[in-house]
Motif scaffolding. Sequence first.
Motif, mmCIF file in Angstrom:
data_model
loop_
_atom_site.group_PDB
_atom_site.id
_atom_site.type_symbol
_atom_site.label_atom_id
_atom_site.label_comp_id
_atom_site.label_asym_id
_atom_site.label_seq_id
_atom_site.Cartn_x
_atom_site.Cartn_y
_atom_site.Cartn_z
ATOM 1 N N SER A 146 31.890 45.366 56.816
ATOM 2 C CA SER A 146 30.537 45.837 56.545
ATOM 3 C C SER A 146 30.152 45.306 55.176
ATOM 4 O O SER A 146 30.990 45.210 54.283
ATOM 5 N N LEU A 172 29.118 43.486 59.767
ATOM 6 C CA LEU A 172 28.266 44.617 60.098
ATOM 7 C C LEU A 172 27.196 44.733 59.018
ATOM 8 O O LEU A 172 27.518 44.902 57.846
ATOM 9 N N LYS A 227 27.327 51.739 59.331
ATOM 10 C CA LYS A 227 28.326 50.678 59.197
ATOM 11 C C LYS A 227 29.716 51.276 58.977
ATOM 12 O O LYS A 227 30.674 50.918 59.667
ATOM 13 N N ASP A 240 23.856 43.754 63.782
ATOM 14 C CA ASP A 240 22.865 44.494 63.009
ATOM 15 C C ASP A 240 22.737 45.907 63.562
ATOM 16 O O ASP A 240 22.260 46.118 64.673
ATOM 17 N N LEU A 241 23.201 46.889 62.769
ATOM 18 C CA LEU A 241 23.252 48.259 63.277
ATOM 19 C C LEU A 241 21.871 48.890 63.383
ATOM 20 O O LEU A 241 21.700 49.879 64.089
ATOM 21 N N ASP A 252 35.535 47.935 54.719
ATOM 22 C CA ASP A 252 34.279 48.619 54.450
ATOM 23 C C ASP A 252 33.816 48.246 53.044
ATOM 24 O O ASP A 252 34.370 48.728 52.066
#
Lengths: 221, 219, 240
Positions: B190, B39, B47, B204-205, B159
């Motif tokens: 992420s 992410l 993310k 790709d957020l 994360d």
Amino acid sequence: MRRAFEIMRRDLRLALRQGVDSLMAVVFFVLAVVLFPLGVGPEANILARIAAGVIWVAALLASMLSLERLFQTDYDDGSLELLALSPVALELVVLAKVVAHWLTTGVPLIVAAPVLAVLLDMDAQGFVVLIVALGLGTPTMSLIGSVGAALILGARRGGVLLSLLVLPLFIPVLIFGVAAVDAAIGGFAARPHLMILSGLLIGAVALCPWASAASLRQSLE
Amino acid sequence: MALAPGTLFTGHDLTCIRGERLVFAGLDFAIGAGDAVLLVGANGSGKSSLLRLMAGLLRPAGGAVRWGGESIAIDPEAHNARLHYVGHLDPVKAALTVAENLAFWARLGNGSGVVTEALKTFDSASLSDVPGRFLSAGQKRRANLARLAASEATLWLLDEPTTALDAAATSCLMKAIARHRAGGGMVAISTHVELALDGARRLDLDTFARQPDPVEAAP
Amino acid sequence: MLHRFANPTRFLRLSAALLPWTAGLTLILLIAGLFLALFGSPADYQQGETVRIMYVHVPAAWMALFCYSCMAGASAVGLIWKHPLADMAAKATAPIGTCFTFLALVTGSLWGKPMWGAWWVWDARLTSVLILFFLYLGYMALHNAFDDPTRGARSAAILALVGFVNVPIIKFSVDWWNTLHQPSSVVKAGGPAIHPSMLTPLLLMGLAFTTYYLWVLLLRLRAEIVAGKVRAVRLRRAHG
């Protein structure tokens, strides 16, 4: 169930390793009660008259003060997230933590109470009822308080806020706890009061973990 | 989004609102056995929020996260049993030793509580008897990551796992992830830094960020 | 963006139409009720003119409970269906309910001085209202204790529901406590034996207070929606 015991064991172990922390509640309890003779004077008959009420109010405040930490440390270091993500229902997690909390702070209060009752010259007839009533009342307060402790996570001025949230909810426990002891001293049956205290405890066991879990969930969102 | 056969973990048309702000909308993802998804995106692109949605800590404002076609909200405990989540914080208790900390989390998951192997995976065997209060940030992170190896879970949600890690520890993590994927595990990570993950897909957020709203944008 | 899942525009239109009606009704009922209460009803044979405090005190106490129920109901709707208007209604109700509770306490105290010879008596009803007052304060304090307003709304909603379950228990225990500690020498105000000439102004005042509540609630909700729009604009500035 095995996992809930794991959580309880861990909390107990943490409390034992940091022994001073859980003793603070009982030290506060003793200190608060000792202040009363200094405030109202040393006459034995006055002290004996107010002994049950003083002990109960002090127990109320002591258990409220200790509740602030119930979820806070786990919230701060991320443990609470993982507990919520464990394969245990969050309601059960709450119950396990409350039981551990009660064993480390509620039980010492019950042990200290008779000593304080002697200091306040309370009638010996009330001792057994006092212990039983505290035995029923302190877990109820821990359960009700767990809702408050869960609600204040992430709030500003958590401690003061907690007292405002939970002290009004403790009132029924206080009233029936004192009434039971007064009844025993006055030679009446304490049983009805103790039955109501048990009812409050059962109600709290049924509802509080659920409300605490709901507040924990939303605090983690 | 057409789903490849064998895709287990999916998100459909996810909308996420944080603090009254729309973070992303219309986001789909699909993760199958052996997949890794990276992410990426700017600060505040969501993310962490997406990982929390995947874990079930956060409920989507719209859309659904599904495992094998069933929404994870139906049986959250079952979903919890198949995932490992590593967040920004390292839940290492100061009063417990690293081994005690790890054993607790392992037993709470699906592990046995025997943690020596798991600590070796992250070069932390020497920390085993050290109380949490003496650990540095990187050591804490390694102790936290060792949870991944201490109990079995199919889905890893990481994360920013490389924060505070040195190069050696990062490569330990990459090896662990590779082994996990080889065994059919799934990973969502992420990251801000480039990670050496073979065949990882990028999500790709920034592409799902809110489109400017013409009504509100008007002065 | 805040109201993606609600329709505040429709509410704003509807409330604009309702506002003058609630305001007018409140004024008419209040004038009629106060006239009957102050001039149109007899003085009590025991309490004399002080009985007229009842026409404010009793409806205020009703409203204290009514507002708390509304707050709990709106909180439940907000929690279950995540309707932002319900959250706002709960938030907007709290200060109104607190004011009614405070009014009930002050008038109760003013009534107590000539009746019982003391400004405050630990009468079961007054004590329950006092505790209700603290519940309101706790609700508002919790609502404002978070930087994220949605967080505050949800925490406060849970508290309102927990409090709502507890209100009957607290009421019951305080009644019990009172009968235990005080022989019931308290003069019973109201009760079913009340004469129609006193009941009419009492009910009128009760209705007036209810419409007043609706009126202020609509005003506060409109203000809250506008405040939400301001917040949305600020957020847009911060996040582009």
